[in-house]
Design a protein around this motif. Structure first.
Motif, PDB file in Angstrom:
ATOM      1  N   MET A 125      -0.542   2.804   6.694  1.00  0.00           N
ATOM      2  CA  MET A 125       0.463   2.641   7.743  1.00  0.00           C
ATOM      3  C   MET A 125       1.380   1.459   7.441  1.00  0.00           C
ATOM      4  O   MET A 125       1.036   0.594   6.627  1.00  0.00           O
ATOM      5  CB  MET A 125      -0.221   2.481   9.102  1.00  0.00           C
ATOM      6  CG  MET A 125      -1.173   3.648   9.402  1.00  0.00           C
ATOM      7  SD  MET A 125      -2.036   3.545  10.992  1.00  0.00           S
ATOM      8  CE  MET A 125      -0.719   4.003  12.114  1.00  0.00           C
ATOM      9  N   GLN A 126       2.525   1.413   8.090  1.00  0.00           N
ATOM     10  CA  GLN A 126       3.555   0.433   7.800  1.00  0.00           C
ATOM     11  C   GLN A 126       4.005  -0.228   9.101  1.00  0.00           C
ATOM     12  O   GLN A 126       4.814   0.343   9.844  1.00  0.00           O
ATOM     13  CB  GLN A 126       4.755   1.089   7.094  1.00  0.00           C
ATOM     14  CG  GLN A 126       4.408   1.769   5.786  1.00  0.00           C
ATOM     15  CD  GLN A 126       3.697   3.106   5.960  1.00  0.00           C
ATOM     16  OE1 GLN A 126       4.021   3.896   6.821  1.00  0.00           O
ATOM     17  NE2 GLN A 126       2.687   3.347   5.136  1.00  0.00           N
TER      18      GLN A 126
ATOM     19  N   PHE B 296      -2.080  -1.514   4.827  1.00  0.00           N
ATOM     20  CA  PHE B 296      -0.706  -1.805   5.212  1.00  0.00           C
ATOM     21  C   PHE B 296       0.222  -1.800   4.006  1.00  0.00           C
ATOM     22  O   PHE B 296      -0.131  -2.296   2.934  1.00  0.00           O
ATOM     23  CB  PHE B 296      -0.614  -3.169   5.903  1.00  0.00           C
ATOM     24  CG  PHE B 296      -1.048  -3.168   7.341  1.00  0.00           C
ATOM     25  CD1 PHE B 296      -1.098  -1.990   8.080  1.00  0.00           C
ATOM     26  CD2 PHE B 296      -1.392  -4.356   7.976  1.00  0.00           C
ATOM     27  CE1 PHE B 296      -1.494  -1.991   9.412  1.00  0.00           C
ATOM     28  CE2 PHE B 296      -1.785  -4.375   9.305  1.00  0.00           C
ATOM     29  CZ  PHE B 296      -1.837  -3.195  10.029  1.00  0.00           C
ATOM     30  N   GLY B 297       1.405  -1.244   4.199  1.00  0.00           N
ATOM     31  CA  GLY B 297       2.466  -1.285   3.208  1.00  0.00           C
ATOM     32  C   GLY B 297       3.788  -1.392   3.930  1.00  0.00           C
ATOM     33  O   GLY B 297       3.836  -1.632   5.145  1.00  0.00           O
TER      34      GLY B 297
ATOM     35  N   VAL C  45       1.574  -2.741  -6.310  1.00  0.00           N
ATOM     36  CA  VAL C  45       2.156  -1.764  -5.402  1.00  0.00           C
ATOM     37  C   VAL C  45       1.513  -0.405  -5.634  1.00  0.00           C
ATOM     38  O   VAL C  45       1.010  -0.116  -6.721  1.00  0.00           O
ATOM     39  CB  VAL C  45       3.685  -1.627  -5.587  1.00  0.00           C
ATOM     40  CG1 VAL C  45       4.397  -2.944  -5.308  1.00  0.00           C
ATOM     41  CG2 VAL C  45       4.025  -1.117  -6.985  1.00  0.00           C
ATOM     42  N   VAL C  46       1.536   0.397  -4.581  1.00  0.00           N
ATOM     43  CA  VAL C  46       1.205   1.813  -4.692  1.00  0.00           C
ATOM     44  C   VAL C  46       2.516   2.566  -4.498  1.00  0.00           C
ATOM     45  O   VAL C  46       3.080   2.569  -3.397  1.00  0.00           O
ATOM     46  CB  VAL C  46       0.166   2.247  -3.650  1.00  0.00           C
ATOM     47  CG1 VAL C  46      -0.186   3.723  -3.845  1.00  0.00           C
ATOM     48  CG2 VAL C  46      -1.087   1.385  -3.751  1.00  0.00           C
ATOM     49  N   ASP C  47       3.027   3.140  -5.572  1.00  0.00           N
ATOM     50  CA  ASP C  47       4.307   3.839  -5.529  1.00  0.00           C
ATOM     51  C   ASP C  47       4.058   5.282  -5.131  1.00  0.00           C
ATOM     52  O   ASP C  47       3.330   6.011  -5.802  1.00  0.00           O
ATOM     53  CB  ASP C  47       4.995   3.766  -6.898  1.00  0.00           C
ATOM     54  CG  ASP C  47       6.448   4.211  -6.828  1.00  0.00           C
ATOM     55  OD1 ASP C  47       6.702   5.322  -6.323  1.00  0.00           O
ATOM     56  OD2 ASP C  47       7.325   3.454  -7.277  1.00  0.00           O
ATOM     57  N   MET C  48       4.713   5.707  -4.050  1.00  0.00           N
ATOM     58  CA  MET C  48       4.388   6.978  -3.426  1.00  0.00           C
ATOM     59  C   MET C  48       5.346   8.121  -3.714  1.00  0.00           C
ATOM     60  O   MET C  48       5.379   9.087  -2.960  1.00  0.00           O
ATOM     61  CB  MET C  48       4.265   6.784  -1.916  1.00  0.00           C
ATOM     62  CG  MET C  48       2.882   6.379  -1.483  1.00  0.00           C
ATOM     63  SD  MET C  48       1.689   7.700  -1.853  1.00  0.00           S
ATOM     64  CE  MET C  48       0.153   6.799  -1.692  1.00  0.00           C
TER      65      MET C  48
ATOM     66  N   GLY D 243       0.778  -1.235   0.000  1.00  0.00           N
ATOM     67  CA  GLY D 243       0.000   0.000   0.000  1.00  0.00           C
ATOM     68  C   GLY D 243       0.805   1.278   0.000  1.00  0.00           C
ATOM     69  O   GLY D 243       0.247   2.359  -0.209  1.00  0.00           O
ATOM     70  N   HIS D 244       2.120   1.176   0.218  1.00  0.00           N
ATOM     71  CA  HIS D 244       2.984   2.366   0.183  1.00  0.00           C
ATOM     72  C   HIS D 244       4.412   1.884   0.015  1.00  0.00           C
ATOM     73  O   HIS D 244       5.001   1.305   0.934  1.00  0.00           O
ATOM     74  CB  HIS D 244       2.848   3.171   1.479  1.00  0.00           C
ATOM     75  CG  HIS D 244       3.718   4.392   1.535  1.00  0.00           C
ATOM     76  ND1 HIS D 244       3.226   5.656   1.810  1.00  0.00           N
ATOM     77  CD2 HIS D 244       5.052   4.572   1.349  1.00  0.00           C
ATOM     78  CE1 HIS D 244       4.218   6.532   1.809  1.00  0.00           C
ATOM     79  NE2 HIS D 244       5.345   5.884   1.518  1.00  0.00           N
ATOM     80  N   THR D 245       4.987   2.160  -1.138  1.00  0.00           N
ATOM     81  CA  THR D 245       6.361   1.749  -1.394  1.00  0.00           C
ATOM     82  C   THR D 245       6.984   2.669  -2.429  1.00  0.00           C
ATOM     83  O   THR D 245       6.323   3.584  -2.948  1.00  0.00           O
ATOM     84  CB  THR D 245       6.422   0.275  -1.853  1.00  0.00           C
ATOM     85  OG1 THR D 245       7.764  -0.190  -1.809  1.00  0.00           O
ATOM     86  CG2 THR D 245       5.841   0.094  -3.243  1.00  0.00           C
TER      87      THR D 245
END
Length: 549
Positions: A395-396, A435-436, A226-229, A67-69
């Motif tokens: 969140m991670q 979650f990521g 992936v969600v690339d942030m 979720g966040h990478t």
């Protein structure tokens, strides 16, 4: 050639689907799940022409969606000096010197992952690096990706001197006696001064190699999306090249990084560019879905914006204050872009909620799924506002690993450390939780992430005691946050994130069931046997068969 259906049987399938949480077989046809249920039902649905795959009791999950990478950066870090587990300055310098000696042809020494607690007084200086690499530039990004530690040669090629002004939202750390740069560059000093320079000296071939490396590592860990942030022009160009040459067996939803500028018109120009890209890149492998704003920094470096001071009495100003951020977010919202706001400190989280409330008031009701990234410290009175405003909490768990929490807690020095990383508070108040990993600031494999989420123990050092065990999330629910909820967060919930008939056949096969293990450390020993995208195996544990290819 006719695409034969494939029957996967004799397995334990966790579907992340509340209508049918568990199944024993599935059928794939045309890249999608044609049926998920019992083996008898699946066999009847598949028909006699189906190719059968015996799962031999293995567990099947939906493909993980990080979720966040940061995809390209994850690959780039594999090519330099890795410092996350370097315990002290001696070990950092040993690794930097060793890498430099092993790569005499490299024009620069690049590294990543050092922790503030591993540097004397948390104060890295260029002289510490000059002693081991005096002859070429050294760039070492901190583990949090919010500051960089450089040597004198790097400062010289960047043109940073005692006369260089601090960029808005950042700081060139200076010697208190001489005013000269010490070699530590924080926030926008990294993002606006260092990264553009390094982008300019990095070749497309280097970026392509980094992307290929990252994609391979995600697939081997069971990640299918992936969600690339922090997508920018060079990263997007590498992704486009990979997609056009069939080298992208991974689904990427990208958020365009909006860089802080002294000229607000530049913010709107960047948002317009993101909107153009969102219209252009809409494939099943590569989408630009929104924008990202870095509102504050990190607790470890005391650059996160807090409502109350840190333990040393200091605090940090936000990178974006409400007056500058609100019109930019409203413009992105009006353009139909999904907005992600990096906010770690409780003051930054409050600002993010305020600007989302402002955007809704200005633009009226429409389908929006805005997000706040990290939320490590949230004032109790602000938790309920997430659900009220329809804001996703991204969140991670790996950021709360006890092995790296010491400096984090020391910087806060009070009860805020005890209520940090409060994932259940988000869902208890009705907010969507995703979650990521935020790789490369933390390891990218999702299973250790699930271990930390479900135990509050360390995946890096499992012998350490749990921190805040009352804030754990059950394994099955953690997996849902990293699959179904993560797919929802990037508007992919009608296609991915569950094992459900009609959904894209993205799934992962594991050698054991993480949901029923009596020993939580089984999660750390679990192996990915197969990763499947569009019904085709894109990664297998070495030696596994080639049944459906």
């Amino acid at each position: 050639m006719v695409d034969r259906p494939v029957l996967y049987r004799n397995g334990r399938l966790f579907t992340a689907d509340p209508e049918q949480p568990w199944a024993s077989a599935l059928v794939v046809r045309g890249g999608r799940f044609a049926h998920v249920g019992t083996e008898a039902e699946a066999r009847a649905h598949a028909g006699p022409e189906a190719l059968e795959v015996d799962l031999e009791g293995s567990t099947v999950l939906p493909g993980f969606v990080d979720g966040h990478t940061h995809v390209l950066a994850t690959g780039e870090t594999r090519m330099g000096v890795l410092l996350t587990d370097a315990a002290d300055l001696h070990e950092i310098r040993r690794r930097v010197s060793g890498w430099a000696g092993e790569h005499p042809e490299a024009e620069r020494v690049l590294g990543h992952g050092w922790l503030f607690g591993s540097v004397p007084d948390g104060n890295p200086t260029r002289w510490m690096l000059d002693e081991v690499v005096p002859d070429r530039p050294v760039y070492l990004e901190a583990n949090d990706n919010h500051s960089v530690w450089v040597n004198s040669s790097a400062l010289a090629e960047l043109g940073i001197t005692g006369d260089t002004p601090d960029p808005t939202g950042g700081r060139i750390v200076r010697d208190p006696d001489t005013g000269e740069p010490t070699g530590h560059l924080e926030e926008t000093a990294l993002h606006n001064l260092v990264r553009p320079f390094l982008d300019g000296v990095t070749t497309d071939a280097d970026r392509d190699r980094a992307l290929d490396t990252a994609v391979g590592e995600y697939l081997s860990a069971g990640v299918t999306g992936v969600v690339d942030m922090a997508v920018d022009e060079p990263a997007l160009a590498a992704m486009v090249r990979a997609e056009r040459t069939n080298r992208l067996p991974l689904r990427i939803a990208g958020h365009w990084l909006v860089r802080r500028s002294d000229d607000p018109r530049e913010h709107f120009s960047q948002i317009e560019r993101a909107a153009e890209l969102a219209e252009t890149h809409r494939s099943d492998r590569l989408r630009v879905v929104g924008v990202k704003f870095l509102v504050d920094g990190v607790v470890d470096g005391c650059t996160a914006a807090m409502l109350e001071p840190y333990a040393d009495g200091g605090n940090a100003d936000p990178i974006w204050d409400f007056e500058v951020l609100a019109p930019a977010v409203a413009a992105a919202d009006a353009a139909g872009l999904q907005v992600a706001v990096h906010a770690i400190g409780d003051a930054a989280v409050r600002t993010a909620l305020d600007v989302f409330e402002h955007a809704a008031r200005v633009n009226g009701a429409h389908r929006r799924r805005h997000r706040i990234e990290h939320l490590e410290c949230v004032a109790p009175e602000d938790v309920a506002r997430l659900a009220e405003l329809g804001v996703t909490a991204s969140m991670q768990p790996v950021h709360s690993d006890p092995a790296i929490r010491g400096n984090w807690a020391a910087m806060l020095g009070d009860v805020r450390a005890e209520r940090g990383f409060a994932w259940p508070a988000m869902t208890d108040n009705g907010a969507r939780l995703v979650f990521g990993t935020d790789a490369p600031t933390a390891p990218h494999p999702p299973l250790p992430n699930m271990f930390v989420a479900s135990t509050r123990r360390s995946a890096m050092s499992p012998e350490l005691p749990a921190l805040q065990p009352h804030l754990t999330v059950p394994v099955a629910r953690a997996i849902e946050h990293a699959t179904a909820d993560a797919a929802w967060s990037c508007h992919a919930d009608t296609e991915r994130g569950r094992l459900r008939s009609g959904f894209l056949a993205d799934f992962v096969v594991l050698d054991r069931n993480p949901c029923t293990a009596e020993d939580p450390e089984e999660l750390l020993r679990t192996r990915v046997l197969r990763t499947v995208l569009d019904g085709r195996s894109v990664w297998r544990w070495p030696g596994r068969g080639q049944e459906e290819c």
